[in-house]
Enzyme design. Structure first.
Site, PDB file in Angstrom:
ATOM      1  CB  ALA A 118      11.178   4.855  -0.530  1.00 25.38           C
ATOM      2  N   GLY A 128       8.314   9.668   1.607  1.00 29.46           N
ATOM      3  CA  GLY A 128       7.284  10.006   1.096  1.00 29.46           C
ATOM      4  C   GLY A 128       5.986   9.302   1.708  1.00 29.46           C
ATOM      5  NE  ARG A 159       6.631   4.398   5.764  1.00 28.60           N
ATOM      6  CZ  ARG A 159       6.744   3.918   7.040  1.00 28.60           C
ATOM      7  NH1 ARG A 159       5.953   2.738   7.406  1.00 28.60           N
ATOM      8  NH2 ARG A 159       7.601   4.326   7.800  1.00 28.60           N
ATOM      9  N   GLY A 160       2.958   3.374   0.709  1.00 27.07           N
ATOM     10  CA  GLY A 160       2.081   2.868  -0.305  1.00 27.07           C
ATOM     11  C   GLY A 160       1.083   1.866   0.504  1.00 27.07           C
ATOM     12  CE  LYS A 201       6.384   0.518  -6.674  1.00 31.66           C
ATOM     13  NZ  LYS A 201       5.730   1.310  -7.651  1.00 31.66           N
ATOM     14  CG  ASP A 227      11.775  -0.797 -17.925  1.00 28.59           C
ATOM     15  OD1 ASP A 227      10.862  -1.834 -17.903  1.00 28.59           O
ATOM     16  OD2 ASP A 227      12.930  -1.205 -17.959  1.00 28.59           O
TER      17      ASP A 227
END
Length: 596
Positions: free
Chosen positions: A334, A336, A338-339, A355, A390
């Site tokens: 995705a 943006g 990186r988490g 995710k 959600d």
């Protein structure tokens, strides 16, 4: 004394599995019995909403909402045990389950809730076998969920034909609703609604008159609100949404807002809001009605909005599979930043993100894998206030390997090998969450014009306030953890640091006693594990220049401990703050009273 409400029309009484019946028939009847138990309990909790609204028992309404969410998993577990007793040695026989599927189809084929019944069967069989991917032989798939032609939906709405003024038409619809609380002033509210309708009609339908109004029979309850959902119809069949929001003021009903556009209706049914309590024997007819006024809304989201989250999840999976069949693009990382806790990927042509929890988290993250799971469960059961996305939880999914980019496969293998398995031409994902795709707030601010930037910053602050009003502290206020929906609303979607507001200890920063303390790299005072210093928020938000000034002017109090401790006091006193699913400007008498 049995105070259980009567069984709704359209539900077939479950029969106890007979010991002399063939194993497949016994198993099918046992699954149906479990489904019936779930439906009875689900509808009993749903019906309580009217009494909760009448008594203004908002805490009770929230407890019922949580209990209703917990029903499904408990009943599936109970049913699996019952099926094991009914089948004995045949429990692991796929041949027996294939016959069970056929027998169950006959048992539930003409029910008003047949699609829910089939999803329940799938939940049981997947629990028994730990199915990876899909096994069509022993579970219902795709077209098998479609309702048979001519299957009855029941009359889900009432029609009021216009024979005089719009005001008279609206008054008749209001007076006919099954509400136990009297209106404060029915004539006044009918007049105010009629004025809104007429103004909007002239703008969109010009001279074409409204011929009738159709209103779904049951009332939609959620938190402190009650909603009448309908549509206005003109000659030729074109329809316009009609959403009437009601509030209980001192045990008298008041119409708070009337919403007349698809966008406004969609926000009421948003994926960032908790489910309604709507007393219907079967949801299909209501879903079809809702789709007529919100055609862009996914069927999956509508089922979830009515409280049928498991079937909504099944509909989402079916929709994804169909989309994969008619598209050619590949899953990719995705856009943006990186988490640090999740690997996030997406299919560009599909507005959902996927995710997967990383196997380990780099510093400064101290959260554990279990805590991440617990926080997603907290969001699932909590009032999402229109600000929390959600998330649907899936297990044991299988996708074609060819649909994954090489960069994404490498990322998944390196960072989430415990959850992702490459199995020949399949990618098997043991556990993932899906969320609606939105634009990360930090990216939105870099692309938007000045006016849109200002509105996004203002709504960013409102989002933090709304979460605080429902006892949620997001923990990490970085802009990249917030997103902007297609309606321009700012929402939060990164839950690894999220917690209950009342679990935090909000403090003011002690003043430095000398220059050495002021310049120290580390705090010169004790910081407990739950301590939070709001005046530090601005440092981590990443706001600068005009954005910083806009935020401080509108939301400067969020940087004080006083705001947060005041909200904590409200929650500890049992107060329930309503969060309206529409802007204050849409309230019919907003200037006459303060927001609850």
């Amino acid at each position: 004394m049995n105070d259980r409400p009567p069984r709704p029309a359209g539900l077939i009484p479950a029969r106890a599995a007979r010991s002399d019946a063939p194993a497949a028939r016994r198993g099918a009847e046992t699954v149906l019995e479990g489904f019936e138990r779930h439906q009875r309990a689900f509808q009993e909790l749903t019906r309580r909403a009217a009494a909760r609204q009448e008594r203004r028992d908002w805490g009770g309404m929230q407890r019922d909402a949580v209990e209703r969410l917990e029903l499904y998993g408990c009943e599936v577990t109970r049913t699996v045990l019952a099926v094991a007793r009914a089948l004995g040695d045949d429990l692991q026989s796929r041949d027996c389950w294939a016959r069970m599927k056929a027998a169950y189809r006959d048992l539930v084929g003409d029910r008003l809730d047949t699609e829910l019944a089939r999803t329940f069967f799938n939940s049981v069989t997947r629990r028994v076998f730990g199915t990876v991917g899909v096994e069509p032989r022993i579970e219902y798939v795709d077209a098998e969920f479609d309702r048979p032609g001519g299957a009855p939906d029941g009359l889900v709405y009432s029609t009021y034909v216009r024979r005089g003024s719009i005001e008279a038409l609206v008054r008749a619809a209001l007076a006919d609703r099954p509400l136990t609380v009297p209106y404060q002033d029915l004539d006044r509210d009918a007049r105010l609604i009629a004025e809104e309708i007429e103004t909007h009609r002239q703008a969109v339908w010009a001279s074409e008159p409204i011929e009738s109004v159709e209103v779904i029979a049951p009332v939609f309850y959620r938190n402190k609100g009650a909603y009448l959902i309908g549509r206005l119809r003109r000659a030729g069949g074109r329809v316009m949404p009609l959403v009437i929001a009601l509030v209980n003021e001192d045990h008298r009903l008041v119409v708070d807002a009337v919403l007349l556009t698809e966008d406004e209706a969609s926000i009421v049914f948003s994926f960032t809001r908790s489910a309604f309590h709507v007393d219907v024997p079967g949801p299909h007819g209501v879903i079809q009605f809702l789709r007529s006024i919100m055609p862009a809304k996914r069927v999956a989201e509508l089922y979830i909005a009515l409280g049928y989250h498991k079937h909504g999840k099944a509909e989402l999976y079916r929709d994804l599979v169909r989309h994969l069949g008619r598209s050619t693009d590949r899953f990719e990382i995705a856009p943006g930043e990186r988490g640090m806790v999740m690997v996030v990927f997406t299919l560009p042509s599909y507005d959902v993100v996927f995710k997967v929890i990383r196997d380990s988290f780099a510093p400064p993250k101290t959260v554990t894998h279990r805590q991440v799971l617990e926080r997603y469960q907290l969001v699932f059961k909590h009032d999402r206030a229109g600000r929390l996305v959600d998330a649907q939880e899936f297990e044991h999914l299988a996708f074609p390997r060819e649909r994954f980019s090489e960069a994404l496969l490498a990322e998944l293998q390196e960072a989430a090998a415990g959850s992702v398995l490459l199995d020949g031409d399949r990618v098997v994902i043991k556990h993932l969450y899906t969320e609606r795709r939105v634009t990360p707030l930090n990216l939105h601010l870099g692309e938007a014009d000045e006016g849109a930037i200002r509105e996004a910053i203002l709504d960013y602050g409102r989002a933090i306030r709304d979460m605080a009003a429902t006892n949620i502290f997001p923990g990490d206020l970085l802009l990249k953890n917030f997103g902007v929906t297609r309606h321009g609303r700012v929402i939060f979607y990164d839950y690894d640091e999220l917690c209950l507001l009342t679990d935090c200890n909000f403090r003011e920063m002690p003043p430095a006693r000398d220059l050495d303390e002021e310049m120290a790299a580390e705090p010169w005072f004790y910081v407990g594990p739950g301590d939070v210093f709001p005046e530090e928020f601005l440092t981590f938000m990443g706001l600068y220049g005009g954005m910083r000034e806009v935020f401080l002017a509108a939301h400067g109090d969020l940087l004080t401990a006083a705001f947060w401790t005041r909200m904590q006091a409200l929650h500890r006193a049992g107060e329930v703050v309503d969060i309206f699913p529409y802007r204050p400007s849409r309230r019919l008498r907003g200037a006459e009273r303060e927001r609850p």
